[in-house]
Scaffold this active site. Sequence first.
Site, PDB file in Angstrom:
ATOM      1  N   GLY A  43      48.346  52.025  41.613  1.00  0.00           N
ATOM      2  CA  GLY A  43      49.286  52.226  42.707  1.00  0.00           C
ATOM      3  C   GLY A  43      48.664  51.886  44.056  1.00  0.00           C
ATOM      4  N   SER A  70      43.822  48.797  37.805  1.00  0.00           N
ATOM      5  CA  SER A  70      44.363  48.493  39.117  1.00  0.00           C
ATOM      6  C   SER A  70      43.753  49.424  40.177  1.00  0.00           C
ATOM      7  CB  SER A  70      45.888  48.575  39.074  1.00  0.00           C
ATOM      8  OG  SER A  70      46.452  47.988  40.200  1.00  0.00           O
ATOM      9  N   TYR A  71      44.560  50.211  40.884  1.00  0.00           N
ATOM     10  CA  TYR A  71      43.988  51.111  41.882  1.00  0.00           C
ATOM     11  C   TYR A  71      43.179  52.237  41.244  1.00  0.00           C
ATOM     12  CZ  TYR A  71      43.399  53.192  46.459  1.00  0.00           C
ATOM     13  OH  TYR A  71      42.836  53.665  47.627  1.00  0.00           O
ATOM     14  N   ASP A 121      45.104  37.291  35.736  1.00  0.00           N
ATOM     15  CA  ASP A 121      45.622  38.154  36.796  1.00  0.00           C
ATOM     16  C   ASP A 121      45.191  37.589  38.145  1.00  0.00           C
ATOM     17  OD1 ASP A 121      46.547  40.284  38.351  1.00  0.00           O
ATOM     18  OD2 ASP A 121      44.699  41.423  38.062  1.00  0.00           O
ATOM     19  N   HIS A 158      47.392  41.404  34.457  1.00  0.00           N
ATOM     20  CA  HIS A 158      46.883  42.581  35.163  1.00  0.00           C
ATOM     21  C   HIS A 158      46.784  43.809  34.252  1.00  0.00           C
ATOM     22  CE1 HIS A 158      45.959  44.782  38.804  1.00  0.00           C
ATOM     23  NE2 HIS A 158      46.954  45.625  38.604  1.00  0.00           N
TER      24      HIS A 158
END
Length: 481
Positions: free
Chosen positions: A69, A168-169, A404, A458
Amino acid sequence: MFLSLVLIRAAPESSLVTNLPGFNGTFPSKHYSGYITIDETHEKKLFYYFVISERKPSQDPVVLWLNGGPGCSSLDGFMYEHGPFNFEAGKTKGSLPLLHLNPSSWSKVSNIIYLDSPAGVGLSYSKNKDDYNTGDLKTASDTHTFLLKWFQQYPEFLPNPLYLSGQSYAGVYVPTLASEVVKGIKTGLKPILNFKGYMVGNGVTDGEFDGNALVPFAHGMGLISDDLYEEAKSACNGSYWNPVSSTCIAQISNIDKVLNGLYIYDILQPCYHSPEASKSENSTFQLPPSFRQLGETERPLPVRKRMFGRAWPFKVAVRDGIVPSWPQIHGESLPCTNDEFANSWLNNEAVRRAIHAEQESVIGPWEVCSDKLSYKSDAGSMINYHKNLTSQGYRALMFSGDHDMCVPFTGTEAWTRSLGYEITDKWRQWYYDDYQVGGYTQGYAHNLTFLTIKGAGHSVAEYKPKEALTFYSRWLDGKSI
């Protein structure tokens, strides 16, 4: 077998999931879900879904999974990536999706917790809305509190190896949380967690490395020409993330135009949109914010809804104290994928009852990425976190889907190499399924491994589930990938 049965019976029966709407069959292992209250005075509660291993639950690792996020629900990973089910459209319009067993579920080899964190994300909530003003460091502290309280409810899993993971985050979530866990172990905080290591997929790590990764990636993938690459490299002196000259900015603009129209989370996948939308100045197909001065500010920013069905993992640049709106950054009309299955399922009353979650009337609708949070990226670069953790002997796996363009593998490869650790396993192929090349890997001293997954985007397990289960199970078992 007897030990496994004892283990299952020791978990809190009030949290047992006995059925799930849309699934007709027998669960291959026990499932538990519900809330852990991490702050009694605020009634701050984090929601989890726990899947017990289908192999040897009393011995297999406990793995915590976090989506990115910041502010995106880990039930996204449960539903779309490596959870125990695959979801299929219902037989009639508006009906609930159908659930089928996932042959590549990560619960084949591990006990896995899907956690919605921080409060305000997914099905997690707080009665005090001030708790939705948060950041990296507070999120790490709260998630550590969750783990301590969770193991108090599931003490039979305390001897199992504990690993932290995410994508990701979660490249920020995981190492900051790992640091909190290690501090707790050193100070004797009870219960003592059997923490062994962590893994991150296509993870945000460092503004400079992440921001400089895209141009070499785009060139290597044949997305920009040799001439355009050389012109940009010369104009920007190889530093693309923070352009300071008008010539460099112009070259980056040229690259932006050439990449327009690609699905940044997997450049191989089509993205369906109208020609008019793709030509718009507010087109969603802009270079990632990491490419535009990631980490420029520590001012808090609202967490945005996910773009193209995947969490946008970067902080946006704030100019003159103003956080740009989601449409200003990304546009609104170009969804490459959607969350129809997840939204219809997780916002169904019967599903909420089955998984022991509060109803929509109490906490609102489930959204894959929350618009409730004001989030501050206040932990800085993750490089020193990784150095500190790996130097203390904790195992670390950095894996990257090699198609990605949002968090390109070129950045992860560069920062892992920058640590200066001795190479213990030189660059080579790794294999799955009767000697098919799954990607490439390089191993370093201090139990650090860099790994690519060939053809993945991703969210690696979504694109390459069989390959993902292969490297995941080998790494957890301490085997060569």
